[in-house]
Design a protein around this motif. Structure first.
Motif, PDB file in Angstrom:
ATOM      1  N   ALA A 170     -60.188 -47.051 -51.606  1.00 60.19           N
ATOM      2  CA  ALA A 170     -60.125 -46.008 -52.639  1.00 60.19           C
ATOM      3  C   ALA A 170     -61.025 -44.844 -52.285  1.00 60.19           C
ATOM      4  O   ALA A 170     -60.640 -43.667 -52.436  1.00 60.19           O
ATOM      5  N   GLU A 171     -62.243 -45.171 -51.790  1.00 63.33           N
ATOM      6  CA  GLU A 171     -63.152 -44.084 -51.391  1.00 63.33           C
ATOM      7  C   GLU A 171     -62.563 -43.272 -50.253  1.00 63.33           C
ATOM      8  O   GLU A 171     -62.606 -42.039 -50.247  1.00 63.33           O
ATOM      9  N   LYS A 172     -61.988 -43.979 -49.283  1.00 65.87           N
ATOM     10  CA  LYS A 172     -61.396 -43.274 -48.136  1.00 65.87           C
ATOM     11  C   LYS A 172     -60.209 -42.421 -48.570  1.00 65.87           C
ATOM     12  O   LYS A 172     -60.039 -41.298 -48.105  1.00 65.87           O
ATOM     13  N   THR A 173     -59.362 -42.998 -49.493  1.00 68.32           N
ATOM     14  CA  THR A 173     -58.200 -42.212 -49.953  1.00 68.32           C
ATOM     15  C   THR A 173     -58.653 -40.979 -50.720  1.00 68.32           C
ATOM     16  O   THR A 173     -58.068 -39.891 -50.571  1.00 68.32           O
ATOM     17  N   CYS A 174     -59.690 -41.143 -51.557  1.00 64.87           N
ATOM     18  CA  CYS A 174     -60.208 -39.972 -52.284  1.00 64.87           C
ATOM     19  C   CYS A 174     -60.709 -38.911 -51.313  1.00 64.87           C
ATOM     20  O   CYS A 174     -60.420 -37.714 -51.467  1.00 64.87           O
ATOM     21  N   SER A 175     -61.495 -39.391 -50.309  1.00 61.69           N
ATOM     22  CA  SER A 175     -62.011 -38.420 -49.327  1.00 61.69           C
ATOM     23  C   SER A 175     -60.865 -37.771 -48.547  1.00 61.69           C
ATOM     24  O   SER A 175     -60.876 -36.551 -48.295  1.00 61.69           O
ATOM     25  N   LEU A 176     -59.843 -38.600 -48.199  1.00 59.95           N
ATOM     26  CA  LEU A 176     -58.690 -38.046 -47.474  1.00 59.95           C
ATOM     27  C   LEU A 176     -57.932 -37.040 -48.324  1.00 59.95           C
ATOM     28  O   LEU A 176     -57.493 -35.989 -47.824  1.00 59.95           O
ATOM     29  N   GLU A 177     -57.749 -37.374 -49.640  1.00 57.19           N
ATOM     30  CA  GLU A 177     -57.047 -36.436 -50.520  1.00 57.19           C
ATOM     31  C   GLU A 177     -57.816 -35.130 -50.637  1.00 57.19           C
ATOM     32  O   GLU A 177     -57.223 -34.034 -50.624  1.00 57.19           O
ATOM     33  N   GLN A 178     -59.156 -35.257 -50.778  1.00 66.03           N
ATOM     34  CA  GLN A 178     -59.966 -34.032 -50.861  1.00 66.03           C
ATOM     35  C   GLN A 178     -59.843 -33.208 -49.589  1.00 66.03           C
ATOM     36  O   GLN A 178     -59.706 -31.979 -49.626  1.00 66.03           O
ATOM     37  N   GLU A 179     -59.919 -33.916 -48.437  1.00 65.77           N
ATOM     38  CA  GLU A 179     -59.806 -33.195 -47.166  1.00 65.77           C
ATOM     39  C   GLU A 179     -58.433 -32.552 -47.010  1.00 65.77           C
ATOM     40  O   GLU A 179     -58.314 -31.409 -46.574  1.00 65.77           O
ATOM     41  N   SER A 180     -57.381 -33.335 -47.438  1.00 62.29           N
ATOM     42  CA  SER A 180     -56.026 -32.766 -47.338  1.00 62.29           C
ATOM     43  C   SER A 180     -55.882 -31.573 -48.276  1.00 62.29           C
ATOM     44  O   SER A 180     -55.241 -30.565 -47.928  1.00 62.29           O
ATOM     45  N   PHE A 181     -56.499 -31.699 -49.489  1.00 63.12           N
ATOM     46  CA  PHE A 181     -56.447 -30.579 -50.425  1.00 63.12           C
ATOM     47  C   PHE A 181     -57.139 -29.352 -49.847  1.00 63.12           C
ATOM     48  O   PHE A 181     -56.621 -28.221 -49.916  1.00 63.12           O
ATOM     49  N   LYS A 182     -58.306 -29.604 -49.212  1.00 61.44           N
ATOM     50  CA  LYS A 182     -59.037 -28.487 -48.597  1.00 61.44           C
ATOM     51  C   LYS A 182     -58.224 -27.884 -47.452  1.00 61.44           C
ATOM     52  O   LYS A 182     -58.158 -26.661 -47.297  1.00 61.44           O
ATOM     53  N   ILE A 183     -57.585 -28.779 -46.656  1.00 62.02           N
ATOM     54  CA  ILE A 183     -56.773 -28.292 -45.522  1.00 62.02           C
ATOM     55  C   ILE A 183     -55.615 -27.440 -46.027  1.00 62.02           C
ATOM     56  O   ILE A 183     -55.306 -26.377 -45.481  1.00 62.02           O
ATOM     57  N   LYS A 184     -54.964 -27.905 -47.130  1.00 62.94           N
ATOM     58  CA  LYS A 184     -53.843 -27.133 -47.676  1.00 62.94           C
ATOM     59  C   LYS A 184     -54.317 -25.798 -48.235  1.00 62.94           C
ATOM     60  O   LYS A 184     -53.629 -24.779 -48.098  1.00 62.94           O
ATOM     61  N   ARG A 185     -55.500 -25.831 -48.854  1.00 58.99           N
ATOM     62  CA  ARG A 185     -56.045 -24.571 -49.347  1.00 58.99           C
ATOM     63  C   ARG A 185     -56.297 -23.606 -48.191  1.00 58.99           C
ATOM     64  O   ARG A 185     -55.984 -22.416 -48.277  1.00 58.99           O
ATOM     65  N   LEU A 186     -56.881 -24.160 -47.126  1.00 52.37           N
ATOM     66  CA  LEU A 186     -57.153 -23.312 -45.964  1.00 52.37           C
ATOM     67  C   LEU A 186     -55.850 -22.798 -45.353  1.00 52.37           C
ATOM     68  O   LEU A 186     -55.778 -21.626 -44.932  1.00 52.37           O
ATOM     69  N   GLN A 187     -54.831 -23.698 -45.310  1.00 56.28           N
ATOM     70  CA  GLN A 187     -53.539 -23.253 -44.771  1.00 56.28           C
ATOM     71  C   GLN A 187     -52.963 -22.137 -45.630  1.00 56.28           C
ATOM     72  O   GLN A 187     -52.401 -21.162 -45.096  1.00 56.28           O
ATOM     73  N   GLU A 188     -53.103 -22.298 -46.974  1.00 56.66           N
ATOM     74  CA  GLU A 188     -52.598 -21.230 -47.854  1.00 56.66           C
ATOM     75  C   GLU A 188     -53.355 -19.937 -47.634  1.00 56.66           C
ATOM     76  O   GLU A 188     -52.753 -18.837 -47.613  1.00 56.66           O
ATOM     77  N   GLU A 189     -54.696 -20.067 -47.468  1.00 53.95           N
ATOM     78  CA  GLU A 189     -55.486 -18.849 -47.218  1.00 53.95           C
ATOM     79  C   GLU A 189     -55.079 -18.212 -45.880  1.00 53.95           C
ATOM     80  O   GLU A 189     -54.973 -16.978 -45.781  1.00 53.95           O
ATOM     81  N   ILE A 190     -54.842 -19.076 -44.886  1.00 52.81           N
ATOM     82  CA  ILE A 190     -54.411 -18.555 -43.567  1.00 52.81           C
ATOM     83  C   ILE A 190     -53.063 -17.854 -43.699  1.00 52.81           C
ATOM     84  O   ILE A 190     -52.840 -16.773 -43.128  1.00 52.81           O
ATOM     85  N   ALA A 191     -52.146 -18.477 -44.489  1.00 54.54           N
ATOM     86  CA  ALA A 191     -50.835 -17.854 -44.668  1.00 54.54           C
ATOM     87  C   ALA A 191     -50.973 -16.524 -45.380  1.00 54.54           C
ATOM     88  O   ALA A 191     -50.301 -15.535 -45.042  1.00 54.54           O
ATOM     89  N   GLY A 192     -51.897 -16.484 -46.384  1.00 55.48           N
ATOM     90  CA  GLY A 192     -52.105 -15.209 -47.088  1.00 55.48           C
ATOM     91  C   GLY A 192     -52.667 -14.145 -46.161  1.00 55.48           C
ATOM     92  O   GLY A 192     -52.251 -12.977 -46.205  1.00 55.48           O
ATOM     93  N   LEU A 193     -53.623 -14.561 -45.307  1.00 54.34           N
ATOM     94  CA  LEU A 193     -54.190 -13.597 -44.359  1.00 54.34           C
ATOM     95  C   LEU A 193     -53.138 -13.114 -43.369  1.00 54.34           C
ATOM     96  O   LEU A 193     -53.105 -11.925 -43.001  1.00 54.34           O
ATOM     97  N   ARG A 194     -52.263 -14.046 -42.914  1.00 53.15           N
ATOM     98  CA  ARG A 194     -51.202 -13.647 -41.989  1.00 53.15           C
ATOM     99  C   ARG A 194     -50.279 -12.628 -42.643  1.00 53.15           C
ATOM    100  O   ARG A 194     -49.851 -11.658 -42.006  1.00 53.15           O
ATOM    101  N   LYS A 195     -49.969 -12.915 -43.965  1.00 53.35           N
ATOM    102  CA  LYS A 195     -49.091 -11.959 -44.658  1.00 53.35           C
ATOM    103  C   LYS A 195     -49.756 -10.597 -44.759  1.00 53.35           C
ATOM    104  O   LYS A 195     -49.104  -9.554 -44.622  1.00 53.35           O
ATOM    105  N   LYS A 196     -51.079 -10.615 -45.009  1.00 55.32           N
ATOM    106  CA  LYS A 196     -51.799  -9.330 -45.101  1.00 55.32           C
ATOM    107  C   LYS A 196     -51.763  -8.607 -43.754  1.00 55.32           C
ATOM    108  O   LYS A 196     -51.572  -7.388 -43.696  1.00 55.32           O
ATOM    109  N   ILE A 197     -51.938  -9.395 -42.650  1.00 51.15           N
ATOM    110  CA  ILE A 197     -51.909  -8.787 -41.317  1.00 51.15           C
ATOM    111  C   ILE A 197     -50.524  -8.204 -41.042  1.00 51.15           C
ATOM    112  O   ILE A 197     -50.397  -7.080 -40.520  1.00 51.15           O
ATOM    113  N   GLU A 198     -49.468  -8.981 -41.411  1.00 51.21           N
ATOM    114  CA  GLU A 198     -48.104  -8.491 -41.196  1.00 51.21           C
ATOM    115  C   GLU A 198     -47.846  -7.237 -42.013  1.00 51.21           C
ATOM    116  O   GLU A 198     -47.195  -6.295 -41.544  1.00 51.21           O
TER     117      GLU A 198
END
Length: 327
Positions: A218-246
């Protein structure tokens, strides 16, 4: 020629004369009526006097006849009185005889009544005795039938007793065999209880290990979910930055400002439309991950049990999505 007076002047004189004449005639008629009435009264008086005289004579004759009848009746009465005295004495004698006879009849009636009452009582007693006899006969018959039925029951019970004795012998044998089997089973049960105690100890150890492993998972899944959530947030931020660059590149390459504005309007529309159905406007938010979609898409996902965010796969419940009011 003698002149006559006119009719208009003669009319009152003629009427007066006629009225006087009529009055005189009426008075004459009245006097004639009075005379006729007086003559009638006199004739009635004469007739009444003649009738009275005739009636008096008739009454005198009737009185004489009645006096004769009275004298004859007196003689008859005297004779009847003499006869009455004789008959009275005879009647008294007859009454005395009748009284004696009535007393004798009463005595005989009393004796007859006593005899009749005794006879009725004897008849009733005889009937009661007959009824009792019949009842006793019926009871005897019923008792005979009951005795026969009881004898049959006794025979059946004796047969059942024999069968039960045979069954008892077989049951005793089975009991002895079952007791032996029970002893064997008791020994096996003691051995199984000992083995069960050992297995319980092993199970408790395994349960404790499972709980520790589940907690770690459970601890590992929580940490994994948090990390995945952070990764998705970062991916969204990266996508937003790419759109701004485009967009910045498009601004550099665009020749006019209208094209740049149209491109920005299209991008803003894409941002406002639901990314799941890409048709309706965004009007609902997930409180777990704060991603925005249309309310119908979230409702259909909840009803079809696809209760995860379409972007980050974060689980949500019935109270985790709400409407957004942009205007």
């Amino acid at each position: 020629m003698i002149r006559r007076p006119p009719r208009s002047t003669l009319f009152p004189y003629t009427t007066l004369f006629r009225s006087k004449k009529a009055r005189s005639e009426v008075e004459e008629l009245r006097q004639q009526l009075k005379k006729i009435q007086e003559s009638e009264r006199k004739e009635r008086r004469k007739l009444a006097d003649d009738d009275a005289v005739r009636k008096i004579k008739q009454l005198e004759e009737v009185i004489q006849q009645l006096q004769r009848n009275v004298a004859a009746q007196k003689l008859e009465e005297e004779a009847l009185l003499n006869e009455m005295e004789v008959t009275g004495q005879a009647f008294e004698d007859m009454q005395e005889q009748n009284i004696r006879l009535i007393q004798q009849l009463r005595e005989k009636d009393d004796a007859n009544f006593k005899l009749m009452s005794e006879r009725i009582k004897s008849n009733q007693i005889h009937k009661l005795l007959r009824e009792e006899k019949d009842m006793l006969g019926d009871q005897v018959n019923t008792l005979h039938t009951q005795v026969e039925a009881q004898n049959q029951v006794v025979r059946k019970l004796e047969e059942k007793e024999r069968i039960l004795q045979n069954n008892l012998s077989t049951v005793e044998k089975e009991l002895s065999l079952r007791q032996q089997a029970m002893e064997m089973h008791k020994r096996k049960a003691i051995e199984s209880t000992q083995s069960a105690a050992d297995l319980k100890l092993h199970l408790e150890k395994y349960h404790s290990q499972l709980k520790e492993a589940q907690l770690a998972v459970a601890e590992k899944t929580c940490s994994l979910e948090q990390e995945s959530f952070k990764i998705k947030r970062l991916q969204e931020e990266i996508a937003g930055l790419r759109k701004k660059i485009e967009r910045a590149k498009k601004f550099e390459l665009a020749s006019t400002a209208d094209e740049v504005l149209m491109e920005e309007i299209r991008e803003y529309k894409e941002q406002l439309t639901c990314p799941s159905c890409k048709v309706k406007r965004k009007d609902a938010v997930l409180t777990k991950c704060f991603h925005v979609f249309c309310f119908d898409c979230l409702k259909t996902r909840y009803e079809t049990r696809q209760r995860k965010c379409p972007k980050c796969n974060a689980a949500f419940g019935a109270n985790d999505f709400h409407r957004l009011y942009l205007s």
